[in-house]
Design a protein around this motif. Structure first.
Motif, PDB file in Angstrom:
ATOM      1  N   THR A 263      -3.700   9.511   1.455  1.00  0.00           N
ATOM      2  CA  THR A 263      -5.039   9.986   1.380  1.00  0.00           C
ATOM      3  C   THR A 263      -5.937   8.775   0.434  1.00  0.00           C
ATOM      4  OG1 THR A 263      -4.447  11.903   1.119  1.00  0.00           O
ATOM      5  CG2 THR A 263      -6.626  11.487   0.156  1.00  0.00           C
ATOM      6  N   TYR A 264      -5.368   8.097  -0.311  1.00  0.00           N
ATOM      7  CA  TYR A 264      -6.065   7.052  -1.014  1.00  0.00           C
ATOM      8  C   TYR A 264      -6.492   5.727   0.075  1.00  0.00           C
ATOM      9  CZ  TYR A 264      -7.207   2.990  -3.809  1.00  0.00           C
ATOM     10  OH  TYR A 264      -7.902   2.017  -4.388  1.00  0.00           O
ATOM     11  N   TRP A 265      -5.256   5.490   0.876  1.00  0.00           N
ATOM     12  CA  TRP A 265      -5.448   4.556   1.943  1.00  0.00           C
ATOM     13  C   TRP A 265      -6.488   4.988   2.962  1.00  0.00           C
ATOM     14  CZ3 TRP A 265      -3.036   1.564  -0.737  1.00  0.00           C
ATOM     15  CH2 TRP A 265      -1.784   1.667  -1.129  1.00  0.00           C
ATOM     16  N   LEU A 266      -6.923   6.105   3.329  1.00  0.00           N
ATOM     17  CA  LEU A 266      -7.754   6.565   4.368  1.00  0.00           C
ATOM     18  C   LEU A 266      -9.182   6.605   3.592  1.00  0.00           C
ATOM     19  CD1 LEU A 266      -6.042   9.863   5.774  1.00  0.00           C
ATOM     20  CD2 LEU A 266      -6.451   7.536   6.762  1.00  0.00           C
ATOM     21  N   GLN A 267      -9.135   6.715   2.420  1.00  0.00           N
ATOM     22  CA  GLN A 267     -10.619   6.844   1.603  1.00  0.00           C
ATOM     23  C   GLN A 267     -11.080   5.615   1.285  1.00  0.00           C
ATOM     24  OE1 GLN A 267     -11.636   9.546  -1.377  1.00  0.00           O
ATOM     25  NE2 GLN A 267     -10.458  11.264  -0.423  1.00  0.00           N
ATOM     26  N   ARG A 268     -10.095   4.572   0.838  1.00  0.00           N
ATOM     27  CA  ARG A 268     -10.715   3.038   0.237  1.00  0.00           C
ATOM     28  C   ARG A 268     -10.589   2.306   1.348  1.00  0.00           C
ATOM     29  NH1 ARG A 268     -14.010   4.914  -3.036  1.00  0.00           N
ATOM     30  NH2 ARG A 268     -13.610   4.459  -5.313  1.00  0.00           N
ATOM     31  N   ARG A 269      -9.492   2.198   2.163  1.00  0.00           N
ATOM     32  CA  ARG A 269      -9.203   1.341   3.088  1.00  0.00           C
ATOM     33  C   ARG A 269      -9.031  -0.180   2.681  1.00  0.00           C
ATOM     34  NH1 ARG A 269     -13.959   2.694   7.642  1.00  0.00           N
ATOM     35  NH2 ARG A 269     -14.339   4.833   6.805  1.00  0.00           N
ATOM     36  N   PRO A 270      -7.903  -0.223   1.750  1.00  0.00           N
ATOM     37  CA  PRO A 270      -7.392  -1.610   1.507  1.00  0.00           C
ATOM     38  C   PRO A 270      -6.699  -2.181   2.319  1.00  0.00           C
ATOM     39  CG  PRO A 270      -6.539   0.134   0.055  1.00  0.00           C
ATOM     40  CD  PRO A 270      -7.230   0.767   1.096  1.00  0.00           C
ATOM     41  N   TRP A 271      -6.886  -2.596   3.377  1.00  0.00           N
ATOM     42  CA  TRP A 271      -6.022  -2.975   4.448  1.00  0.00           C
ATOM     43  C   TRP A 271      -4.974  -3.734   3.952  1.00  0.00           C
ATOM     44  CZ3 TRP A 271      -7.906   0.344   7.434  1.00  0.00           C
ATOM     45  CH2 TRP A 271      -9.203   0.469   7.891  1.00  0.00           C
ATOM     46  N   THR A 272      -5.092  -5.001   3.355  1.00  0.00           N
ATOM     47  CA  THR A 272      -4.110  -5.667   3.044  1.00  0.00           C
ATOM     48  C   THR A 272      -2.915  -4.939   2.148  1.00  0.00           C
ATOM     49  OG1 THR A 272      -5.555  -7.912   2.811  1.00  0.00           O
ATOM     50  CG2 THR A 272      -3.374  -7.905   1.863  1.00  0.00           C
ATOM     51  N   VAL A 273      -3.318  -4.263   1.306  1.00  0.00           N
ATOM     52  CA  VAL A 273      -2.177  -3.550   0.492  1.00  0.00           C
ATOM     53  C   VAL A 273      -1.837  -2.474   1.124  1.00  0.00           C
ATOM     54  CG1 VAL A 273      -1.987  -2.180  -1.667  1.00  0.00           C
ATOM     55  CG2 VAL A 273      -3.578  -3.838  -1.585  1.00  0.00           C
ATOM     56  N   TRP A 274      -2.525  -1.767   2.145  1.00  0.00           N
ATOM     57  CA  TRP A 274      -1.900  -0.727   3.043  1.00  0.00           C
ATOM     58  C   TRP A 274      -0.793  -1.211   3.947  1.00  0.00           C
ATOM     59  CZ3 TRP A 274      -5.920   2.990   5.916  1.00  0.00           C
ATOM     60  CH2 TRP A 274      -5.326   3.825   6.983  1.00  0.00           C
ATOM     61  N   ILE A 275      -1.237  -2.348   4.489  1.00  0.00           N
ATOM     62  CA  ILE A 275      -0.335  -3.009   5.553  1.00  0.00           C
ATOM     63  C   ILE A 275       1.058  -3.492   4.799  1.00  0.00           C
ATOM     64  CG2 ILE A 275       0.139  -4.513   7.292  1.00  0.00           C
ATOM     65  CD1 ILE A 275      -1.400  -2.023   8.178  1.00  0.00           C
ATOM     66  N   ARG A 276       0.858  -4.306   3.543  1.00  0.00           N
ATOM     67  CA  ARG A 276       1.826  -4.847   2.969  1.00  0.00           C
ATOM     68  C   ARG A 276       2.666  -3.746   2.308  1.00  0.00           C
ATOM     69  NH1 ARG A 276       5.777  -7.913   3.192  1.00  0.00           N
ATOM     70  NH2 ARG A 276       6.672  -8.846   1.046  1.00  0.00           N
ATOM     71  N   SER A 277       2.338  -2.993   2.006  1.00  0.00           N
ATOM     72  CA  SER A 277       2.979  -1.798   1.079  1.00  0.00           C
ATOM     73  C   SER A 277       4.112  -0.973   2.095  1.00  0.00           C
ATOM     74  CB  SER A 277       2.032  -0.808   0.462  1.00  0.00           C
ATOM     75  OG  SER A 277       1.302   0.094   1.350  1.00  0.00           O
ATOM     76  N   HIS A 278       3.566  -0.844   3.291  1.00  0.00           N
ATOM     77  CA  HIS A 278       4.212  -0.283   4.365  1.00  0.00           C
ATOM     78  C   HIS A 278       5.243  -1.149   5.051  1.00  0.00           C
ATOM     79  CE1 HIS A 278       1.341   2.855   3.868  1.00  0.00           C
ATOM     80  NE2 HIS A 278       2.219   3.878   4.599  1.00  0.00           N
ATOM     81  N   GLU A 279       5.044  -2.519   4.878  1.00  0.00           N
ATOM     82  CA  GLU A 279       6.009  -3.268   5.476  1.00  0.00           C
ATOM     83  C   GLU A 279       7.351  -3.538   4.422  1.00  0.00           C
ATOM     84  OE1 GLU A 279       3.144  -6.743   7.610  1.00  0.00           O
ATOM     85  OE2 GLU A 279       4.049  -6.964   5.437  1.00  0.00           O
ATOM     86  N   LEU A 280       6.900  -3.279   3.352  1.00  0.00           N
ATOM     87  CA  LEU A 280       8.049  -3.210   2.135  1.00  0.00           C
ATOM     88  C   LEU A 280       8.680  -1.877   2.407  1.00  0.00           C
ATOM     89  CD1 LEU A 280       6.201  -4.705  -0.851  1.00  0.00           C
ATOM     90  CD2 LEU A 280       8.092  -5.903   0.404  1.00  0.00           C
ATOM     91  N   ALA A 281       7.972  -0.736   2.647  1.00  0.00           N
ATOM     92  CA  ALA A 281       8.535   0.445   2.628  1.00  0.00           C
ATOM     93  C   ALA A 281       9.432   0.498   3.767  1.00  0.00           C
ATOM     94  CB  ALA A 281       7.499   1.409   2.908  1.00  0.00           C
ATOM     95  N   ARG A 282       9.088  -0.119   4.904  1.00  0.00           N
ATOM     96  CA  ARG A 282       9.913  -0.022   5.896  1.00  0.00           C
ATOM     97  C   ARG A 282      11.297  -0.751   5.818  1.00  0.00           C
ATOM     98  NH1 ARG A 282       8.671  -1.430  12.484  1.00  0.00           N
ATOM     99  NH2 ARG A 282      10.152  -0.328  13.494  1.00  0.00           N
ATOM    100  N   GLN A 283      11.200  -1.840   5.033  1.00  0.00           N
ATOM    101  CA  GLN A 283      12.517  -2.776   4.824  1.00  0.00           C
ATOM    102  C   GLN A 283      13.374  -1.822   3.784  1.00  0.00           C
ATOM    103  OE1 GLN A 283      11.719  -6.400   2.897  1.00  0.00           O
ATOM    104  NE2 GLN A 283       9.986  -7.037   4.187  1.00  0.00           N
ATOM    105  N   ALA A 284      12.731  -0.855   2.723  1.00  0.00           N
ATOM    106  CA  ALA A 284      13.206  -0.150   1.892  1.00  0.00           C
ATOM    107  C   ALA A 284      13.844   1.143   2.687  1.00  0.00           C
ATOM    108  CB  ALA A 284      12.586   0.486   0.915  1.00  0.00           C
ATOM    109  N   ALA A 285      13.342   1.542   3.848  1.00  0.00           N
ATOM    110  CA  ALA A 285      13.885   2.659   4.584  1.00  0.00           C
ATOM    111  C   ALA A 285      15.178   2.249   5.528  1.00  0.00           C
ATOM    112  CB  ALA A 285      12.701   3.212   5.514  1.00  0.00           C
ATOM    113  N   ARG A 286      14.854   0.908   6.169  1.00  0.00           N
ATOM    114  CA  ARG A 286      16.021   0.217   6.710  1.00  0.00           C
ATOM    115  C   ARG A 286      17.222  -0.089   5.754  1.00  0.00           C
ATOM    116  NH1 ARG A 286      12.902  -3.736  10.773  1.00  0.00           N
ATOM    117  NH2 ARG A 286      12.575  -2.089  12.533  1.00  0.00           N
ATOM    118  N   THR A 287      16.988  -0.443   4.681  1.00  0.00           N
ATOM    119  CA  THR A 287      18.237  -0.635   3.645  1.00  0.00           C
ATOM    120  C   THR A 287      19.034   0.660   3.572  1.00  0.00           C
ATOM    121  OG1 THR A 287      16.919  -2.511   2.659  1.00  0.00           O
ATOM    122  CG2 THR A 287      18.762  -1.485   1.549  1.00  0.00           C
TER     123      THR A 287
END
Length: 748
Positions: free
Chosen positions: A496-520
């Protein structure tokens, strides 16, 4: 100043209501000789002692007599050669010295700051400049508050030394109050400068303060010395790192101009690696001087890998200087300090610190206050703190040696962030269904919570804003310590916060890390969730090719693990993307399939968004009336569940349909609604976009002044958001360079 003894005698005689003859009889001298003493003649020591006893002065008259007979002391240590910078601070201290004196109290200047900031160097430099203002001399005492000694100097020890410097016999008494009284008496008629260096606390310096306004005191300390304010109204100066220019000037002074000019880029890097702390700058420069064949860039490389080791020499080791500050910490502050060295973000809140340490917030608040007063932490806002870079390195080094439960501490911290983010996003979007199963909180961890009203939502949004720069480092910290589930859940929870504030760099980078964590973890369901969010981020950024690839992956991942609710959102996002790409067939298919699942889960927002997409499909097929009708139904559903975010999405689509019909008045009315709703949602990007579009429509209606006003409001918002692209496009509109434009891809 021989008359000072006589004035003291007369003042004491008046206080005791004694006549001249009465005191003369008590002291065993003639009234005439006593009159001469009161008018400036110095008595013998025996006669002064007799008067002291007769007047019950407890040695103070002997102290004054001794001072009157002594040459002036000049105890200031040698000032630092090659002193540079601190010009603003020197001006501040000079102004304090020149201001009209309070006739009742001495001027007290308190210079505090972190270890290595150059407090003593500045104080001595300034004190030497001020010598002409104090004709009766200067006193200096190293109070050893933070030093290699086992303990700080005791007040009675310092007083005895100062009294000896003044020639006052203090032998035979160790009573602090008596020594302090003698000291004040000795200074009563003197104009002296007293430098009390490296104070431990207020209790240590209180007996060392003169009682006369004729004197001035300069105190240096790593501590804030809060008690001083209650007694003396000091002029305070907190010393921090030097400015960039001052740092370069200091390095140039030590290195020599020729060598400094040879490597200007490396010189600037060297200053930054030293945190612009004077002690570190001098140590680094001296290291370079002792190895003249060593390039500065080589020294910078060493600092990058072994900063505290490089900044250590036998008589000025930065690590050792820092260690002296820890000796006076209470147990909670001493335990918290190294732990905070592990914190990866630029700032930490007191409540996050409490979770990290596993201590009650009240304890953590006291501990952070103690660290702040000792200048080991720096307050940067209400209950928010940061380190100086070198002190952070030192704390992290201590943590490696002393913290034995690092993984548990990190688990507490990231769990606190996850559950606080959950609470914040629930307040921001109470209508949003959250199927994520989160682990129970560790014992003693208390996440934040907010009220469900508008003030609560605003506070929750402000918390997310304040923590934005910490989210990626916190996710990385979780992964480093094996907490991969928390690592992928945190960015997904912040949707919800990403949708409201659109901090693109943090949005994408946080999810890149999250994908690595999920794959681990080998968690395909978690990966599907993360990839769906990434795809939508890229779609909203207008990177449609990347979004298309990720949405295809998301659909496959969701289907593979049987995550039907997750699949519904992957399908809904794919429908939005297909509409952006003007592929009405795929948009219809994806929206219909998603709707079926949303109905099963009774997710009204999901159903409304798919209904809006079906309206968009009709728009693409030329059925504008049908598209408006479906969007109107979707808008009603969003209103029913109080989804401001959803209302903004649907209003935008309805505006585009009206504009496709060149029906400008209703489009303008809907844009007015969009501006109001976006403002209520506190979504400044949506508000700026609506204001920009509103200006376009007003231009079509020939209302150019209103259009410019609307664009100007949009420009202000884009500038506040630091959105260079948005600002540039609006400036072009204001300059009359562009006509009304079509909506950007990904605006839903």
């Amino acid at each position: 100043m021989s008359e000072s003894f006589g004035r003291h005698v007369r003042a004491l005689r008046t206080r005791h209501a004694l006549s001249l003859r009465g005191l003369a009889d008590l002291a065993g001298i003639t009234p005439g000789y006593l009159s001469k003493i009161e008018n400036g003649r110095l008595p013998s020591v025996d006669m002064a002692r007799a008067l002291d006893v007769a007047l019950g002065a407890n040695g103070s008259l002997l102290a004054v007599l001794t001072v009157d007979q002594l040459p002036r002391p000049a105890q200031l240590p040698l000032a630092m050669s090659g002193f540079v910078g601190r010009e603003a601070e020197i001006r501040d201290l000079t102004a304090a010295l020149e201001r009209p004196a309070d006739s009742r109290v001495p001027l007290i200047i308190a210079v505090d700051g972190p270890p290595g900031a150059g407090k003593t160097t500045l104080a001595l430099h300034f004190a030497h400049k001020a010598i002409p203002r104090f004709p009766d001399g200067q006193l200096y005492a190293d109070l050893r508050g933070h030093s290699p000694h086992d303990r700080p100097a005791l007040p009675e020890e310092v007083l005895a030394d100062l009294l000896r410097s003044l020639g006052v016999p203090a032998a035979g008494t160790a009573d602090v109050e008596h020594l302090a009284a003698l000291y004040r008496s000795a200074l009563a008629e003197r104009r002296m400068l007293i430098v009390l260096d490296n104070a431990a606390d207020f209790a240590q310096i209180e007996p060392l303060l003169p009682g006369t306004a004729r004197c001035a005191v300069i105190i240096t300390s790593r501590e804030r010395l809060s008690g001083l304010t209650l007694r003396a109204s000091p002029h305070r100066l907190t010393l921090g790192p030097m400015s960039e220019d001052e740092s370069l000037a200091l390095l140039t002074t030590v290195l020599g101009k020729e060598r400094a000019d040879r490597e200007p880029a490396a010189l600037a890097s060297l200053a930054n690696r030293c945190g612009r702390l004077p002690l570190a700058l001098r140590v680094a420069a001296e290291r370079a001087v002792t190895t003249p064949d060593y390039d500065l860039r080589d020294l910078v490389t060493e600092l990058d890998s072994e900063r505290l080791d490089v900044l250590g020499v036998e008589d000025a080791d930065v690590r050792t200087v820092f260690s002296w500050s820890l000796r006076r910490l209470d147990p909670d502050a001493a335990r918290l300090f190294p732990l905070l060295g592990l914190y990866p973000g630029p700032q930490i809140s007191g409540r996050a610190a409490a979770a990290f340490a596993g201590m009650p917030h009240t304890f953590a608040r006291r501990a952070t206050a103690r660290l702040t007063h000792a200048h080991l932490l720096r307050a940067v806002g209400r209950d928010r703190y940061t380190f100086h870079d070198l002190i952070r390195d030192y704390a992290a080094e201590l943590a490696d040696r002393e913290v034995t439960d690092t993984s548990a501490a990190v688990h507490r911290l990231v769990s606190w962030y996850l559950h606080s983010a959950t609470a914040a996003c629930h307040v921001l979007a109470p209508f949003r269904f959250d199927p994520m199963a989160k682990d129970d909180l560790p014992r003693g961890v208390h996440p934040l919570g907010w009220t469900s009203d508008d003030p609560g939502a605003l506070d929750a949004l402000r918390w997310c804003d304040a923590e934005l720069a910490n989210f990626v480092p916190i996710i990385q910290l979780a992964m480093e310590h094996g907490h991969h589930k928390l690592a992928w859940q945190l960015p997904v929870t912040l949707w919800t916060y990403w949708l409201q504030r659109r901090p693109w760099t943090v949005w994408i980078r946080s999810h890149e890390l999250a994908r690595q964590a999920a794959r681990t973890l080998g968690d395909r369901a978690a990966e599907g969730w993360v990839v769906t969010n990434m795809a939508e981020g890229y779609r909203r950024m207008g990177e449609l090719e990347q979004a298309s690839r990720l949405y295809a992956e998301a659909r496959d991942l969701r289907a593979e693990v049987g995550d039907r609710y997750g699949l519904a959102w992957a399908l809904a996002g794919s429908a939005f993307l297909a509409a952006d790409l003007r592929d009405d067939g795929k948009a219809q298919d994806f929206a219909d399939r998603a709707t079926q699942i949303f109905v099963q889960y009774k997710d009204v927002q999901g159903q409304a968004l798919c209904l809006m997409t079906r309206g968009d499909v009709l728009r693409l097929r030329g059925d504008l009336d049908g598209g408006l009708a479906l969007c109107a139904l979707a808008l009603g559903m969003m209103s029913d569940i109080a989804s401001l975010e959803g209302q903004v999405h649907v209003l935008r689509k309805m505006v585009e349909i009206h504009l496709a019909r060149n029906d400008f008045p209703p489009a303008l009315a809907l844009l007015d609604d969009t501006v109001v709703t976006s403002r209520e949602l506190r979504d400044r990007w949506a508000q700026a976009e609506a204001l920009t579009r509103r200006g376009d429509v007003l231009t079509e209606l020939g209302r150019r002044d209103e259009a410019r006003a609307s664009w100007q409001q949009a420009l202000t918002l884009y500038d506040e958001l630091d959105d260079a692209t948005g600002s540039r496009s609006v400036r072009e509109l204001l300059a009359g360079a562009l006509p009304a434009t079509a909506a950007r891809p990904g605006s839903t």
